[in-house]
Scaffold this motif. Structure first.
Motif, PDB file in Angstrom:
ATOM      1  N   LEU A   1       0.909  -1.243  -4.062  1.00 20.98           N
ATOM      2  CA  LEU A   1      -0.057  -0.220  -4.452  1.00 20.98           C
ATOM      3  C   LEU A   1      -0.109  -0.117  -5.970  1.00 20.98           C
ATOM      4  O   LEU A   1       0.926  -0.065  -6.631  1.00 20.98           O
ATOM      5  CB  LEU A   1       0.333   1.128  -3.849  1.00 20.98           C
ATOM      6  CG  LEU A   1       0.499   1.154  -2.323  1.00 20.98           C
ATOM      7  CD1 LEU A   1       0.881   2.541  -1.857  1.00 20.98           C
ATOM      8  CD2 LEU A   1      -0.750   0.672  -1.620  1.00 20.98           C
ATOM      9  N   THR A   2      -1.326  -0.054  -6.495  1.00 19.80           N
ATOM     10  CA  THR A   2      -1.550  -0.100  -7.930  1.00 19.80           C
ATOM     11  C   THR A   2      -1.962   1.270  -8.459  1.00 19.80           C
ATOM     12  O   THR A   2      -2.790   1.948  -7.842  1.00 19.80           O
ATOM     13  CB  THR A   2      -2.659  -1.127  -8.256  1.00 19.80           C
ATOM     14  OG1 THR A   2      -2.300  -2.395  -7.696  1.00 19.80           O
ATOM     15  CG2 THR A   2      -2.835  -1.273  -9.761  1.00 19.80           C
ATOM     16  N   PRO A   3      -1.416   1.703  -9.600  1.00 18.63           N
ATOM     17  CA  PRO A   3      -1.778   3.004 -10.170  1.00 18.63           C
ATOM     18  C   PRO A   3      -3.268   3.113 -10.489  1.00 18.63           C
ATOM     19  O   PRO A   3      -3.955   2.120 -10.706  1.00 18.63           O
ATOM     20  CB  PRO A   3      -0.936   3.083 -11.447  1.00 18.63           C
ATOM     21  CG  PRO A   3       0.213   2.178 -11.195  1.00 18.63           C
ATOM     22  CD  PRO A   3      -0.331   1.052 -10.367  1.00 18.63           C
ATOM     23  N   GLY A   4      -3.736   4.366 -10.513  1.00 18.16           N
ATOM     24  CA  GLY A   4      -5.118   4.635 -10.850  1.00 18.16           C
ATOM     25  C   GLY A   4      -6.075   4.553  -9.686  1.00 18.16           C
ATOM     26  O   GLY A   4      -7.285   4.634  -9.872  1.00 18.16           O
ATOM     27  N   ARG A   5      -5.539   4.423  -8.460  1.00 11.68           N
ATOM     28  CA  ARG A   5      -6.395   4.265  -7.294  1.00 11.68           C
ATOM     29  C   ARG A   5      -6.175   5.383  -6.287  1.00 11.68           C
ATOM     30  O   ARG A   5      -5.085   5.916  -6.162  1.00 11.68           O
ATOM     31  CB  ARG A   5      -6.142   2.908  -6.620  1.00 11.68           C
ATOM     32  CG  ARG A   5      -6.566   1.722  -7.467  1.00 11.68           C
ATOM     33  CD  ARG A   5      -6.310   0.409  -6.768  1.00 11.68           C
ATOM     34  NE  ARG A   5      -6.741  -0.724  -7.576  1.00 11.68           N
ATOM     35  CZ  ARG A   5      -6.593  -1.996  -7.229  1.00 11.68           C
ATOM     36  NH1 ARG A   5      -6.014  -2.282  -6.076  1.00 11.68           N
ATOM     37  NH2 ARG A   5      -7.003  -2.958  -8.020  1.00 11.68           N
ATOM     38  N   ILE A   6      -7.243   5.698  -5.577  1.00  6.90           N
ATOM     39  CA  ILE A   6      -7.189   6.628  -4.451  1.00  6.90           C
ATOM     40  C   ILE A   6      -7.378   5.782  -3.196  1.00  6.90           C
ATOM     41  O   ILE A   6      -8.479   5.315  -2.909  1.00  6.90           O
ATOM     42  CB  ILE A   6      -8.262   7.711  -4.552  1.00  6.90           C
ATOM     43  CG1 ILE A   6      -8.162   8.462  -5.880  1.00  6.90           C
ATOM     44  CG2 ILE A   6      -8.136   8.696  -3.381  1.00  6.90           C
ATOM     45  CD1 ILE A   6      -9.301   9.437  -6.120  1.00  6.90           C
TER      46      ILE A   6
ATOM     47  N   LEU B   1       9.807   2.137  -5.842  1.00  9.52           N
ATOM     48  CA  LEU B   1       8.953   2.717  -6.875  1.00  9.52           C
ATOM     49  C   LEU B   1       9.549   2.351  -8.218  1.00  9.52           C
ATOM     50  O   LEU B   1      10.679   2.723  -8.521  1.00  9.52           O
ATOM     51  CB  LEU B   1       8.866   4.232  -6.719  1.00  9.52           C
ATOM     52  CG  LEU B   1       8.056   4.969  -7.789  1.00  9.52           C
ATOM     53  CD1 LEU B   1       6.611   4.491  -7.799  1.00  9.52           C
ATOM     54  CD2 LEU B   1       8.116   6.472  -7.579  1.00  9.52           C
ATOM     55  N   ASN B   2       8.808   1.584  -8.987  1.00 13.74           N
ATOM     56  CA  ASN B   2       9.301   1.083 -10.281  1.00 13.74           C
ATOM     57  C   ASN B   2      10.657   0.392 -10.131  1.00 13.74           C
ATOM     58  O   ASN B   2      11.546   0.549 -10.959  1.00 13.74           O
ATOM     59  CB  ASN B   2       9.396   2.230 -11.289  1.00 13.74           C
ATOM     60  CG  ASN B   2       8.042   2.841 -11.605  1.00 13.74           C
ATOM     61  OD1 ASN B   2       7.028   2.147 -11.607  1.00 13.74           O
ATOM     62  ND2 ASN B   2       8.019   4.137 -11.858  1.00 13.74           N
TER      63      ASN B   2
ATOM     64  N   SER C   1      -1.253   7.366 -11.674  1.00 10.18           N
ATOM     65  CA  SER C   1      -1.069   8.002 -10.370  1.00 10.18           C
ATOM     66  C   SER C   1      -1.534   7.101  -9.237  1.00 10.18           C
ATOM     67  O   SER C   1      -2.450   6.282  -9.398  1.00 10.18           O
ATOM     68  CB  SER C   1      -1.844   9.321 -10.292  1.00 10.18           C
ATOM     69  OG  SER C   1      -1.510  10.170 -11.364  1.00 10.18           O
ATOM     70  N   ILE C   2      -0.914   7.287  -8.073  1.00 13.69           N
ATOM     71  CA  ILE C   2      -1.343   6.640  -6.841  1.00 13.69           C
ATOM     72  C   ILE C   2      -1.513   7.729  -5.786  1.00 13.69           C
ATOM     73  O   ILE C   2      -0.572   8.446  -5.479  1.00 13.69           O
ATOM     74  CB  ILE C   2      -0.314   5.599  -6.345  1.00 13.69           C
ATOM     75  CG1 ILE C   2      -0.188   4.441  -7.336  1.00 13.69           C
ATOM     76  CG2 ILE C   2      -0.699   5.082  -4.959  1.00 13.69           C
ATOM     77  CD1 ILE C   2       0.938   3.473  -6.997  1.00 13.69           C
ATOM     78  N   PHE C   3      -2.727   7.868  -5.261  1.00  9.69           N
ATOM     79  CA  PHE C   3      -2.988   8.789  -4.163  1.00  9.69           C
ATOM     80  C   PHE C   3      -3.222   7.970  -2.900  1.00  9.69           C
ATOM     81  O   PHE C   3      -4.004   7.011  -2.915  1.00  9.69           O
ATOM     82  CB  PHE C   3      -4.225   9.649  -4.432  1.00  9.69           C
ATOM     83  CG  PHE C   3      -4.050  10.688  -5.507  1.00  9.69           C
ATOM     84  CD1 PHE C   3      -2.849  10.854  -6.179  1.00  9.69           C
ATOM     85  CD2 PHE C   3      -5.109  11.518  -5.847  1.00  9.69           C
ATOM     86  CE1 PHE C   3      -2.702  11.817  -7.170  1.00  9.69           C
ATOM     87  CE2 PHE C   3      -4.981  12.486  -6.833  1.00  9.69           C
ATOM     88  CZ  PHE C   3      -3.766  12.629  -7.498  1.00  9.69           C
TER      89      PHE C   3
ATOM     90  N   LEU D   1     -12.751   7.942  -2.315  1.00  5.24           N
ATOM     91  CA  LEU D   1     -11.892   6.756  -2.248  1.00  5.24           C
ATOM     92  C   LEU D   1     -12.443   5.633  -3.112  1.00  5.24           C
ATOM     93  O   LEU D   1     -13.651   5.455  -3.240  1.00  5.24           O
ATOM     94  CB  LEU D   1     -11.779   6.257  -0.806  1.00  5.24           C
ATOM     95  CG  LEU D   1     -11.252   7.243   0.237  1.00  5.24           C
ATOM     96  CD1 LEU D   1     -11.222   6.580   1.615  1.00  5.24           C
ATOM     97  CD2 LEU D   1      -9.862   7.739  -0.138  1.00  5.24           C
ATOM     98  N   ASN D   2     -11.544   4.877  -3.704  1.00  7.42           N
ATOM     99  CA  ASN D   2     -11.973   3.661  -4.393  1.00  7.42           C
ATOM    100  C   ASN D   2     -11.277   2.406  -3.864  1.00  7.42           C
ATOM    101  O   ASN D   2     -11.496   1.317  -4.364  1.00  7.42           O
ATOM    102  CB  ASN D   2     -11.788   3.767  -5.909  1.00  7.42           C
ATOM    103  CG  ASN D   2     -10.385   4.175  -6.305  1.00  7.42           C
ATOM    104  OD1 ASN D   2      -9.394   3.816  -5.668  1.00  7.42           O
ATOM    105  ND2 ASN D   2     -10.281   4.959  -7.382  1.00  7.42           N
ATOM    106  N   HIS D   3     -10.422   2.595  -2.828  1.00  7.29           N
ATOM    107  CA  HIS D   3      -9.744   1.442  -2.233  1.00  7.29           C
ATOM    108  C   HIS D   3      -9.439   1.766  -0.773  1.00  7.29           C
ATOM    109  O   HIS D   3      -9.120   2.907  -0.441  1.00  7.29           O
ATOM    110  CB  HIS D   3      -8.439   1.134  -2.978  1.00  7.29           C
ATOM    111  CG  HIS D   3      -7.939  -0.263  -2.766  1.00  7.29           C
ATOM    112  ND1 HIS D   3      -8.121  -1.268  -3.692  1.00  7.29           N
ATOM    113  CD2 HIS D   3      -7.284  -0.844  -1.729  1.00  7.29           C
ATOM    114  CE1 HIS D   3      -7.583  -2.395  -3.242  1.00  7.29           C
ATOM    115  NE2 HIS D   3      -7.066  -2.154  -2.048  1.00  7.29           N
ATOM    116  N   VAL D   4      -9.546   0.774   0.085  1.00  2.00           N
ATOM    117  CA  VAL D   4      -9.280   0.950   1.514  1.00  2.00           C
ATOM    118  C   VAL D   4      -8.108   0.084   1.945  1.00  2.00           C
ATOM    119  O   VAL D   4      -8.029  -1.101   1.604  1.00  2.00           O
ATOM    120  CB  VAL D   4     -10.522   0.587   2.360  1.00  2.00           C
ATOM    121  CG1 VAL D   4     -10.155   0.479   3.837  1.00  2.00           C
ATOM    122  CG2 VAL D   4     -11.601   1.630   2.194  1.00  2.00           C
TER     123      VAL D   4
END
Length: 233
Positions: free
Chosen positions: A25-30, A61-62, A178-180, A194-197
């Motif tokens: 999972l990449t930061p900056g995505r919902i 995580l990291n 952030s990652i939501f 949403l910007n990613h599925v």
């Protein structure tokens, strides 16, 4: 956040929920976490938050295994489960007790979210309806400003204005670090944010892709699942 070679099976179940499952999972995505009933969406959120122990593999995580539940990791992850209870205390007491675990918690943001939802801090948590508890808990979750925010059916119990405000909060709250992750069957409630599925069915990742603007998620889901047989416990 990286999920690597994850395997998990509930006790006394023959069929594993996950087997050698990997995802990044990449930061900056919902992310919209979608899948049929029994696909393992809620289970995955609990593993990602460090509340369930994988049989094999890990979530990091990291670079740190989240199951170790180190304070430096836990302060960056917040899970909003589908069903939850709140203690029979005032909201002010709840905030005082729990906000100290989240170094970026903002009382000002908490107040803003509550006001938008039509709530105040002068309430007894034990007296609230499901929808009111959801508004309180979502306000607190957003105000923690954790890097990882995991939400399981967050719009269940919210009224129509509450769902609209939830979408506004999510859109404004996401940051570049952030990652939501939002798991839901109520896709119409969230498809606009949403910007990613991520469409999964147990160990199979059916879709992992950017979401085009104005996508009809119900049609998207039906097209992706067409011809697939789902065999669950």
């Amino acid at each position: 956040m990286e999920i690597k070679n994850l395997s998990f099976c509930y006790p006394r179940h023959k069929q594993p929920v996950f087997s050698n499952f990997s995802l990044q999972l990449t930061p900056g995505r919902i992310y919209g976490l979608l899948g049929p009933n029994g696909a393992g969406k809620s289970t995955l959120l609990y593993i990602m938050s460090g509340l369930l122990t994988p049989d094999k593999g890990q979530v990091s995580l990291n670079g740190t295994n989240v199951r170790k539940r180190r304070p430096s990791t836990m302060r960056e992850i917040f899970l909003v489960p589908d069903e939850f209870e709140l203690p029979k205390v005032t909201l002010q007491q709840y905030i005082k007790t729990n906000s100290v675990f989240y170094p970026r918690f903002s009382q000002d943001d908490m107040n803003t979210y509550l006001q938008t939802f039509g709530m105040t801090t002068d309430v007894q948590l034990g007296d609230l309806s499901l929808g009111q508890r959801k508004k309180i808990f979502m306000s607190f979750a957003m105000a923690t400003h954790t890097k990882i925010l995991l939400m399981d059916e967050p719009t269940n119990g919210l009224d129509i204005p509450g769902k609209r405000q939830f979408r506004t909060f999510v859109t404004q709250g996401i940051g570049k670090d952030s990652i939501f992750v939002i798991s839901t069957h109520q896709v119409k409630d969230i498809e606009s944010v949403l910007n990613h599925v991520l469409l999964i069915d147990r160990s199979e990742v059916i879709r992992n892709e950017e979401l085009k603007a104005e996508t009809d998620l119900e049609a998207y889901f039906e097209e992706a699942m067409q011809g697939k047989e789902v065999h669950h416990d």
